[in-house]
Design a protein around this motif. Structure first.
Motif, PDB file in Angstrom:
ATOM      1  N   LYS A   2      31.209-109.960  37.630  1.00 12.52           N
ATOM      2  CA  LYS A   2      31.810-108.997  36.706  1.00 12.52           C
ATOM      3  C   LYS A   2      31.016-108.943  35.400  1.00 12.52           C
ATOM      4  O   LYS A   2      30.764-107.867  34.858  1.00 12.52           O
ATOM      5  CB  LYS A   2      33.268-109.391  36.440  1.00 12.52           C
ATOM      6  CG  LYS A   2      34.030-108.435  35.572  1.00 12.52           C
ATOM      7  CD  LYS A   2      35.470-108.899  35.405  1.00 12.52           C
ATOM      8  CE  LYS A   2      36.222-107.994  34.456  1.00 12.52           C
ATOM      9  NZ  LYS A   2      37.600-108.465  34.234  1.00 12.52           N
ATOM     10  N   ASP A   3      30.609-110.114  34.915  1.00  7.26           N
ATOM     11  CA  ASP A   3      29.824-110.186  33.679  1.00  7.26           C
ATOM     12  C   ASP A   3      28.468-109.489  33.839  1.00  7.26           C
ATOM     13  O   ASP A   3      28.005-108.805  32.922  1.00  7.26           O
ATOM     14  CB  ASP A   3      29.622-111.637  33.249  1.00  7.26           C
ATOM     15  CG  ASP A   3      30.907-112.333  32.817  1.00  7.26           C
ATOM     16  OD1 ASP A   3      31.923-111.636  32.581  1.00  7.26           O
ATOM     17  OD2 ASP A   3      30.910-113.576  32.745  1.00  7.26           O
ATOM     18  N   GLN A  56      33.818-113.854  38.455  1.00  7.63           N
ATOM     19  CA  GLN A  56      33.735-113.581  37.023  1.00  7.63           C
ATOM     20  C   GLN A  56      32.277-113.379  36.604  1.00  7.63           C
ATOM     21  O   GLN A  56      31.973-112.496  35.801  1.00  7.63           O
ATOM     22  CB  GLN A  56      34.367-114.716  36.209  1.00  7.63           C
ATOM     23  CG  GLN A  56      34.358-114.461  34.715  1.00  7.63           C
ATOM     24  CD  GLN A  56      35.113-113.204  34.319  1.00  7.63           C
ATOM     25  OE1 GLN A  56      36.239-112.991  34.730  1.00  7.63           O
ATOM     26  NE2 GLN A  56      34.491-112.360  33.506  1.00  7.63           N
ATOM     27  N   GLN A  57      31.366-114.169  37.170  1.00 11.99           N
ATOM     28  CA  GLN A  57      29.945-114.019  36.850  1.00 11.99           C
ATOM     29  C   GLN A  57      29.428-112.660  37.303  1.00 11.99           C
ATOM     30  O   GLN A  57      28.669-112.008  36.579  1.00 11.99           O
ATOM     31  CB  GLN A  57      29.127-115.138  37.491  1.00 11.99           C
ATOM     32  CG  GLN A  57      29.386-116.495  36.865  1.00 11.99           C
ATOM     33  CD  GLN A  57      28.721-117.622  37.624  1.00 11.99           C
ATOM     34  OE1 GLN A  57      28.021-117.403  38.609  1.00 11.99           O
ATOM     35  NE2 GLN A  57      28.933-118.843  37.172  1.00 11.99           N
ATOM     36  N   ALA A 115      28.924-105.861  33.661  1.00 12.21           N
ATOM     37  CA  ALA A 115      29.158-105.470  32.265  1.00 12.21           C
ATOM     38  C   ALA A 115      27.833-105.417  31.496  1.00 12.21           C
ATOM     39  O   ALA A 115      27.611-104.497  30.696  1.00 12.21           O
ATOM     40  CB  ALA A 115      30.131-106.440  31.603  1.00 12.21           C
ATOM     41  N   GLU A 116      26.959-106.390  31.730  1.00 13.57           N
ATOM     42  CA  GLU A 116      25.634-106.380  31.098  1.00 13.57           C
ATOM     43  C   GLU A 116      24.847-105.154  31.532  1.00 13.57           C
ATOM     44  O   GLU A 116      24.187-104.505  30.707  1.00 13.57           O
ATOM     45  CB  GLU A 116      24.855-107.637  31.472  1.00 13.57           C
ATOM     46  CG  GLU A 116      25.361-108.908  30.847  1.00 13.57           C
ATOM     47  CD  GLU A 116      24.612-110.131  31.368  1.00 13.57           C
ATOM     48  OE1 GLU A 116      23.504-109.985  31.919  1.00 13.57           O
ATOM     49  OE2 GLU A 116      25.162-111.242  31.233  1.00 13.57           O
TER      50      GLU A 116
END
Length: 91
Positions: free
Chosen positions: A44-45, A41-42, A48-49
Motif C-alpha cells: 500500500k505504501d 501495508q508495505q 502511495a509513493e
C-alpha cells in the motif's frame, strides 16, 4: 456438525506432543498472518509513493495483474476480448 457442537477429537484425547504441535501450528499461522498484514501495508505504501510520483495507480495494478498471468494465457484472453469488442462494435 455446527460450530457449537464439540469436535470428534476432544482435548482429553490429545496427548502432550499433539497438543504442543497444535500450539506450534497456531502460533506459526498467527506469525504468518502478521507478516502478511505487514507486507500488505508495505505494498500500500509503495502504491502511495507511486501516486506521489505521478504514476497512475490503477494502471500499475493492471500491469501487476498482467505480469502474473502466463504470456500464452494472456494472449488468448486478449484475443477473446478483441473478438467480443469487435462483435459489439466497440473497436
Amino acid at each position: 456438525m455446527t460450530d457449537d457442537e464439540p469436535s470428534t477429537v476432544s482435548m482429553q484425547s490429545l496427548n502432550a506432543s499433539t497438543a504442543e504441535k497444535l500450539r506450534q501450528t497456531v502460533a506459526r499461522i498467527e506469525r504468518l498472518e502478521e507478516e502478511k498484514a505487514e507486507v500488505a501495508q508495505q505494498v500500500k505504501d509503495v502504491y502511495a509513493e507511486a501516486k506521489a510520483f505521478g504514476f497512475d495507480v490503477k494502471a500499475l495494478r493492471q500491469i501487476i495483474k498482467i505480469r502474473k498471468t502466463d504470456r500464452q494465457e494472456r494472449e488468448e484472453q486478449e484475443q477473446v476480448l478483441e473478438t467480443y469488442l469487435l462483435a459489439l462494435g466497440e473497436i
